[in-house]
Every structure is written in C-alpha cells, then in structure tokens.
Write an enzyme that holds these catalytic residues in place. Structure first.
Site, PDB file in Angstrom:
ATOM      1  N   GLU A 193     -38.537 -48.191  21.667  1.00 14.43           N
ATOM      2  CA  GLU A 193     -37.315 -49.104  21.188  1.00 14.43           C
ATOM      3  C   GLU A 193     -38.065 -50.354  20.905  1.00 14.43           C
ATOM      4  OE1 GLU A 193     -33.363 -51.119  23.366  1.00 14.43           O
ATOM      5  OE2 GLU A 193     -34.062 -49.280  23.893  1.00 14.43           O
ATOM      6  N   ASP A 244     -29.342 -58.834  27.369  1.00 13.65           N
ATOM      7  CA  ASP A 244     -30.599 -58.759  27.911  1.00 13.65           C
ATOM      8  C   ASP A 244     -30.544 -59.955  29.039  1.00 13.65           C
ATOM      9  OD1 ASP A 244     -32.021 -56.568  26.569  1.00 13.65           O
ATOM     10  OD2 ASP A 244     -32.048 -58.155  24.945  1.00 13.65           O
TER      11      ASP A 244
END
Length: 246
Positions: free
Chosen positions: A34, A45
């Site tokens: 990824e 995140d």
C-alpha cells in the site's frame, strides 16, 4: 494462507529508499504494498503516518516522485496507491487511473471517498483495470454493509475500530465479520492497530491484515540508518506473516 498488506509512505526519506524498502518487504512476506501518497491532512491516519506525510511534503514530494517509485516497484510486486481524494481529484481522476494502469498499479485506497461517490468512478476505474477498495466499519449497519460489499473488488478493508490508524483500540468484530461474509466472498482484510503484538488475534476470522504504523514508525526514526530501518521493518513483516498463519 492469510495475506499481509504493508503500508509505507512514498518517497520518504527519498525515492531510492522507498524502492529498496518495498522490494525487501516483498521478500519478507508482504503480499501487497500500500504505497501512501503524502498529503497535508491525512484525516484517517494517526500521528506516526501523519508525521511521515508531513516530512515527505517538507522534502518537496511531488506526484512525479510517486510515479518514479511506482515504475520500479509495481512491476515487481502487487501494489496499490493509498491517498486522499484531493490529489486524485486535482490531478484528474481519469488521468490518475490511466497513470496507475501505465505503472501496473492494481487499485486505489481512498479513505475519504464515500461509497456513494466512489460508485461514480467505478466505470472509469474499470476502464483502466483499477479496483477502488471498499471500506466497512464496526459502526455500519447490516444494510449498509450489504450495499458496500456487494460489488467489492480485490479485498474489503475492514476498519478495526472507529478512530485513526495506530491508536491501538480493540473492539469485538465477530458480528461484523459474519455480516460481511454473509454478503460477499471477496477477501476481508483488517486494518488499524495491527502490529506484531496484535496481529494474531486480529487475524481471527479474516483473510488478511493491513499494517501501517508498525512499519512507518521506523521510517521516521532518524536514529536509524537506512539499512537499520529496512532490517527492522522486514523483521516485523516476517514475524507478522508467521503469526497470522500459525
């Protein structure tokens, strides 16, 4: 054999490091990379990946860097682009998908693209042989899950808890796993809070795990040399791959 997806932030500290790290991760057992596209406001995140994003941007990251590293990595391992909608949208969705196909990228993970909006790009993605990864979360109703996963491609990304990556929360996911499996045969992978300590438990009932912060924390550790960073990350990858398949 359960799969391991590994997230790293593209082009930090530099392009050549990203390429070396990615290919070493493949040797260590990472099935899919990824490749994160640095962005100034990575809302899904946690602080570790956010730091890597900001450091890459301070290093003058550009999409040309993404394309350069992708051209060297994606022909050699299964690779997805992970990024927020803004860079895709401003570059042009069709142009981004076209670039992805040119570099052998297999799909995109776009956390801030809701299912309904993603649906508008499905045909465009299909034109360029791209898979837009579908997300499910513990907060979703059965009706919502059935809708989201019915046309899921490559794998379904199950968010382990409501929140941001790397925060280490824990929730009982038994029911959501059953619900997803009821409506789809597409592989189900779990992300958020997965590391060498939690991976074995989190992998129960799913087909793979997605690991990000556990790798990226070593990328942003300036006390380590490039070789030490690669060594630590590959050792963690090996450990996780072994544990989820015990």
């Amino acid at each position: 054999m359960k799969k391991l997806v590994g997230y790293i932030t593209a082009s930090y500290p530099e392009n050549s490091f990203t390429v070396d790290l990615a290919l070493n991760m493949k040797e260590a057992g990472v099935d899919t990379l990824e490749l994160g596209i640095p962005f100034s406001d990575p809302v899904a995140d946690g602080p570790v990946i956010e730091k890597a994003n900001l450091l890459a941007l301070e290093n003058n990251f550009s999409l040309e860097d993404l394309f350069e590293v992708s051209s060297k990595i994606a022909p050699q391992m299964d690779t997805l682009w992970m990024g927020y909608l803004n860079p895709f949208y401003h570059y042009g969705m069709e142009e981004f998908f076209k670039k992805a196909k040119d570099f052998n990228i297999q799909g995109e993970i776009i956390p801030d693209l809701p299912y309904e909006e993603a649906f508008a790009y499905k045909e465009l993605a299909k034109k360029y042989e791209q898979s837009i990864i579908s997300f499910v979360a513990p907060t979703h109703t059965e009706e919502r899950i059935a809708k989201v996963v019915k046309d899921a491609q490559k794998f379904i990304y199950m968010v382990a808890y409501a929140g941001i990556t790397g925060s280490g929360k824990s929730e009982d996911l038994t029911q959501i796993i059953k619900t997803v499996k009821k409506y789809s045969n597409t592989p189900l992978y779990i992300g958020f809070g997965v590391d060498e300590k939690t991976c074995k438990e989190k992998a129960i009932g799913v087909d793979g795990v997605i690991v990000g912060s556990a790798f990226v924390k070593h990328i942003v550790d300036d006390s380590l040399s490039y070789d030490e960073k690669i060594s630590k990350i590959t050792n963690i990858a090996k450990e996780i791959k072994e544990k989820i398949n015990e």
